[in-house]
Design a protein around this motif. Structure first.
Motif, PDB file in Angstrom:
ATOM      1  N   LYS A 220      52.602  33.957  39.282  1.00 29.63           N
ATOM      2  CA  LYS A 220      51.912  33.837  40.564  1.00 29.63           C
ATOM      3  C   LYS A 220      51.222  35.141  40.934  1.00 29.63           C
ATOM      4  O   LYS A 220      50.076  35.140  41.425  1.00 29.63           O
ATOM      5  N   ASP A 221      51.891  36.275  40.703  1.00 29.43           N
ATOM      6  CA  ASP A 221      51.279  37.570  41.001  1.00 29.43           C
ATOM      7  C   ASP A 221      50.002  37.767  40.202  1.00 29.43           C
ATOM      8  O   ASP A 221      48.997  38.280  40.722  1.00 29.43           O
ATOM      9  N   ALA A 222      50.030  37.366  38.922  1.00 33.92           N
ATOM     10  CA  ALA A 222      48.842  37.511  38.073  1.00 33.92           C
ATOM     11  C   ALA A 222      47.710  36.633  38.583  1.00 33.92           C
ATOM     12  O   ALA A 222      46.547  37.065  38.646  1.00 33.92           O
ATOM     13  N   MET A 223      48.029  35.400  38.961  1.00 36.10           N
ATOM     14  CA  MET A 223      46.990  34.497  39.455  1.00 36.10           C
ATOM     15  C   MET A 223      46.388  35.012  40.756  1.00 36.10           C
ATOM     16  O   MET A 223      45.166  34.967  40.949  1.00 36.10           O
ATOM     17  N   GLU A 224      47.220  35.503  41.651  1.00 35.90           N
ATOM     18  CA  GLU A 224      46.693  36.058  42.900  1.00 35.90           C
ATOM     19  C   GLU A 224      45.793  37.257  42.619  1.00 35.90           C
ATOM     20  O   GLU A 224      44.736  37.414  43.247  1.00 35.90           O
ATOM     21  N   TYR A 225      46.196  38.103  41.679  1.00 36.80           N
ATOM     22  CA  TYR A 225      45.374  39.272  41.346  1.00 36.80           C
ATOM     23  C   TYR A 225      44.017  38.825  40.791  1.00 36.80           C
ATOM     24  O   TYR A 225      42.965  39.349  41.186  1.00 36.80           O
ATOM     25  N   LEU A 226      44.036  37.863  39.867  1.00 43.02           N
ATOM     26  CA  LEU A 226      42.779  37.397  39.277  1.00 43.02           C
ATOM     27  C   LEU A 226      41.887  36.748  40.335  1.00 43.02           C
ATOM     28  O   LEU A 226      40.673  36.982  40.366  1.00 43.02           O
ATOM     29  N   LEU A 227      42.484  35.945  41.217  1.00 45.84           N
ATOM     30  CA  LEU A 227      41.689  35.295  42.248  1.00 45.84           C
ATOM     31  C   LEU A 227      41.021  36.319  43.165  1.00 45.84           C
ATOM     32  O   LEU A 227      39.874  36.118  43.604  1.00 45.84           O
ATOM     33  N   ARG A 228      41.701  37.399  43.446  1.00 41.25           N
ATOM     34  CA  ARG A 228      41.139  38.414  44.342  1.00 41.25           C
ATOM     35  C   ARG A 228      40.189  39.374  43.626  1.00 41.25           C
ATOM     36  O   ARG A 228      39.444  40.101  44.277  1.00 41.25           O
ATOM     37  N   THR A 229      40.211  39.360  42.293  1.00 35.71           N
ATOM     38  CA  THR A 229      39.435  40.336  41.524  1.00 35.71           C
ATOM     39  C   THR A 229      38.192  39.739  40.880  1.00 35.71           C
ATOM     40  O   THR A 229      37.140  40.386  40.823  1.00 35.71           O
ATOM     41  N   LEU A 230      38.309  38.528  40.354  1.00 40.21           N
ATOM     42  CA  LEU A 230      37.164  37.922  39.678  1.00 40.21           C
ATOM     43  C   LEU A 230      36.013  37.715  40.666  1.00 40.21           C
ATOM     44  O   LEU A 230      36.207  37.239  41.777  1.00 40.21           O
ATOM     45  N   ASP A 231      34.835  38.093  40.219  1.00 43.72           N
ATOM     46  CA  ASP A 231      33.669  38.124  41.098  1.00 43.72           C
ATOM     47  C   ASP A 231      32.510  37.398  40.419  1.00 43.72           C
ATOM     48  O   ASP A 231      32.082  37.798  39.329  1.00 43.72           O
ATOM     49  N   PRO A 232      31.998  36.313  41.010  1.00 46.40           N
ATOM     50  CA  PRO A 232      30.878  35.599  40.388  1.00 46.40           C
ATOM     51  C   PRO A 232      29.692  36.494  40.059  1.00 46.40           C
ATOM     52  O   PRO A 232      28.975  36.236  39.083  1.00 46.40           O
ATOM     53  N   ASP A 233      29.486  37.546  40.839  1.00 48.48           N
ATOM     54  CA  ASP A 233      28.377  38.456  40.571  1.00 48.48           C
ATOM     55  C   ASP A 233      28.580  39.249  39.275  1.00 48.48           C
ATOM     56  O   ASP A 233      27.627  39.838  38.755  1.00 48.48           O
ATOM     57  N   GLN A 234      29.828  39.281  38.768  1.00 42.10           N
ATOM     58  CA  GLN A 234      30.130  39.977  37.520  1.00 42.10           C
ATOM     59  C   GLN A 234      30.192  39.013  36.328  1.00 42.10           C
ATOM     60  O   GLN A 234      30.525  39.423  35.217  1.00 42.10           O
TER      61      GLN A 234
END
Length: 248
Positions: A220-234
């Motif tokens: 869950k921690d990994a998924m939350e981190y990815l959700l907050r980090t992944l950026d469509p502009d990137q």
């Protein structure tokens, strides 16, 4: 020469020269050394100056074929390294590109298809597809944790209660892997451009401790981190497969 308890001018001069020579032998700084010392090897020779390791301009353990599939615009890559072709165990590592350099951001243990990996995924084969896929939408049972990806919150994502209890929270958070789906649509969109027999509905989702039907699961921690980090502009993508397939 000493006269009556005093040193002659010549003797003092010689003593001063000898003192300076002794200090030099002890390694005192000379002009331009800034107080530093030259390292000497065990055999008495000068040690070679250390050279900084080159910055990685490629993602580690990816061969030319797989690296060439990463879109030129992508600045975020989640690499999923499977332990073996028939293994359900893997490691996920997030990389970010700055200029020409790929920087490792964070890594986590993960699981993939319970029967391993395949380059020709089929519905029900319990193997995760090998390849490079875009990440363009997210969703889940829980509220949006603050992602930049389009996020769809719905109780409809909840795992059926006739599944084993360990799976009930699998879909609290999901990120759609764009395999046989329309990019940007909600993760549960049923459209399968390659046909039903090629499978679909392959996601990043919460881990339940062992292999999946074809998805990639993380804590869950990994998924939350990815959700907050992944950026469509990137232009984020996932590169996934067993190590042999990734390195080929």
């Amino acid at each position: 020469m000493r006269h009556g308890g005093r040193w002659s001018h010549g003797a003092v001069k010689v003593a001063g020269v000898l003192l300076l020579a002794a200090l030099s032998a002890c390694g005192s700084a000379g002009p331009g050394q800034g107080g530093g010392r030259t390292q000497v090897g065990a055999g008495g020779g000068r040690a070679a100056p250390s050279t900084p390791a080159p910055e990685p301009t490629r993602i580690p353990d990816l061969g030319d074929r797989m690296h060439g599939r990463i879109p030129a615009a992508s600045r975020q890559v989640l690499a999923v390294y499977g332990e073996g072709e028939d293994s359900a165990n893997s490691t996920a590592v997030l990389y970010t590109r700055r200029g020409r350099v790929w920087e490792r951001v964070r890594g986590w243990p993960a699981h993939n298809g319970k029967k391993g990996w395949t380059a020709d995924h089929r519905l029900g084969d319990n193997r995760s597809p090998v390849g490079v896929f875009t990440l363009t939408a997210a969703g889940g049972v829980l509220d949006d944790p603050g992602t930049r990806l389009p996020y769809t919150q719905s109780e409809d994502y909840a795992a059926p209660r006739w599944w084993d209890r360990s799976h009930w929270h699998d879909f609290d958070y999901v990120i759609a892997i764009d395999y046989n789906r329309v990019q940007g649509t909600p993760p549960d969109d049923p459209t399968k451009p390659l046909g039903e027999e090629k499978g679909g509905g392959i996601w990043l989702h919460l881990d339940h401790g062992d292999g999946t039907s074809a998805c990639v699961s993380l804590s869950k921690d990994a998924m939350e981190y990815l959700l907050r980090t992944l950026d469509p502009d990137q232009y984020p993508v996932v590169v996934m497969g067993d190590r042999a397939a990734l390195e080929a």
